[in-house]
Design an enzyme around this catalytic site. Structure first.
Site, PDB file in Angstrom:
ATOM      1  N   ASP A  94      -3.624   9.775  10.717  1.00  0.00           N
ATOM      2  CA  ASP A  94      -2.190   8.778  10.949  1.00  0.00           C
ATOM      3  C   ASP A  94      -1.685   9.379  12.300  1.00  0.00           C
ATOM      4  O   ASP A  94      -1.529  10.323  12.618  1.00  0.00           O
ATOM      5  CB  ASP A  94      -1.100   9.167  10.010  1.00  0.00           C
ATOM      6  CG  ASP A  94      -1.516   8.286   8.634  1.00  0.00           C
ATOM      7  OD1 ASP A  94      -1.822   7.142   8.868  1.00  0.00           O
ATOM      8  OD2 ASP A  94      -1.400   9.052   7.621  1.00  0.00           O
TER       9      ASP A  94
ATOM     10  N   GLU B 152       0.948  -0.915  -0.040  1.00  0.00           N
ATOM     11  CA  GLU B 152      -0.016  -0.165  -0.047  1.00  0.00           C
ATOM     12  C   GLU B 152       0.835   1.310  -0.051  1.00  0.00           C
ATOM     13  O   GLU B 152       1.385   1.675   0.879  1.00  0.00           O
ATOM     14  CB  GLU B 152      -0.770   0.037   1.273  1.00  0.00           C
ATOM     15  CG  GLU B 152      -2.211   0.726   1.001  1.00  0.00           C
ATOM     16  CD  GLU B 152      -3.239   0.721   2.109  1.00  0.00           C
ATOM     17  OE1 GLU B 152      -4.141  -0.365   2.075  1.00  0.00           O
ATOM     18  OE2 GLU B 152      -2.995   1.271   3.262  1.00  0.00           O
TER      19      GLU B 152
END
Length: 275
Positions: free
Chosen positions: A56, A45
């Site tokens: 994140d 990915e």
């Protein structure tokens, strides 16, 4: 269409790794990607680095910052994929692009065609505005580019149904609300009910991410019935440590990948001797 996880249902099968393109620098990153292919990883990915991601944690945010400081952008990443893709035997590349940073302001149909033309095997668009989903799905189908969709364990039924219906690469089940690197309180095995529910909406692979750090977590995800695990922060942290300490990034990451694989039983002694 690319089959992202070629050994679905087999013990230890279905491994995807998240990395920011350009961390480490792209010349080293190329060797890293070829190593992943050698080690039998199913999917990379591959993120086009973007700043200030609200989903994140600090490890991935620092990684994106390092890549951005090296000037890596969408064009660099597509050129990288075009260069490395013909050399891969097994590894699939799912591009992750942030809408605001990498795609906004571009013609959507044209951008999707460019991504497909680079050799990317799939596309996950981060923070795509809901009003553009229909157009995006249509553009991806026209370009023959498989789509990665996402949903959460807590997503309402209509959201899960749409994610399942539109997933043509794989469906990314985010283990829980929060930032990358954090794990669900009840553990990954508790996702079994959600995975089972999603099966009613899709025939595509279901991959689970967030908080998967080691072999035990990988086994728990597979025990929940998922086809694959997605590992991000734990691997990115290994790269950060290797860069900071001046170590061999590719060698260190190879050891990390091997640590995730199932333990192979020792072959029986056929000599008749006792050990």
């Amino acid at each position: 269409m690319a089959e992202f996880f070629t050994h679905r249902g087999a013990p230890g099968a279905g491994l995807a790794l998240f990395l920011n393109a350009g961390d480490p620098p792209l010349d080293v990153f190329e060797d890293l990607v070829l190593m992943l292919d050698e080690e039998g990883v199913d999917c990379l990915e591959l993120a086009v680095p973007f700043p200030d991601s609200v989903t994140d944690g600090p490890v991935i945010r620092r990684s994106a910052t390092r890549a951005l400081e090296r000037g890596v952008d969408l064009e660099d990443v597509l050129a990288f994929i075009a260069r490395v893709r013909p050399r891969l035997r097994r590894l699939r590349i799912a591009l992750l692009a942030d809408w605001s940073h990498s795609l906004k302001g571009r013609d959507l149909d044209g951008a999707v065609k460019d991504i497909a033309g680079s050799g990317a095997d799939g596309l996950l668009v981060h923070a795509l505005p809901p009003r553009l989903r229909t157009s995006y799905y249509a553009a991806a189908r026209a370009a023959g580019l498989p789509v990665v969709t996402t949903c959460y364990r807590q997503s309402p039924e209509p959201t899960m149904a749409e994610a399942g219906a539109e997933a043509s690469a794989y469906l990314y089940l985010v283990a829980h609300y929060g930032r990358s690197g954090t794990a669900p309180v009840a553990g990954h095995a508790a996702l079994q009910e959600t995975v089972t529910a999603l099966r009613a909406h899709t025939t595509s692979p279901i991959a689970v991410g967030f908080g998967v750090r080691n072999r035990d977590d990988v086994e728990a995800v597979h025990a929940a019935g998922a086809d694959a695990v997605i590992i991000g922060s734990a691997g990115v942290a290994r790269i950060e440590t290797a860069l900071t300490e001046g170590r061999d990034v590719v060698g260190d990451f190879r050891s990390f990948v091997r640590s995730l694989q199932p333990v192979r039983a020792t072959a029986p002694d056929r000599t008749g001797s006792c050990q």
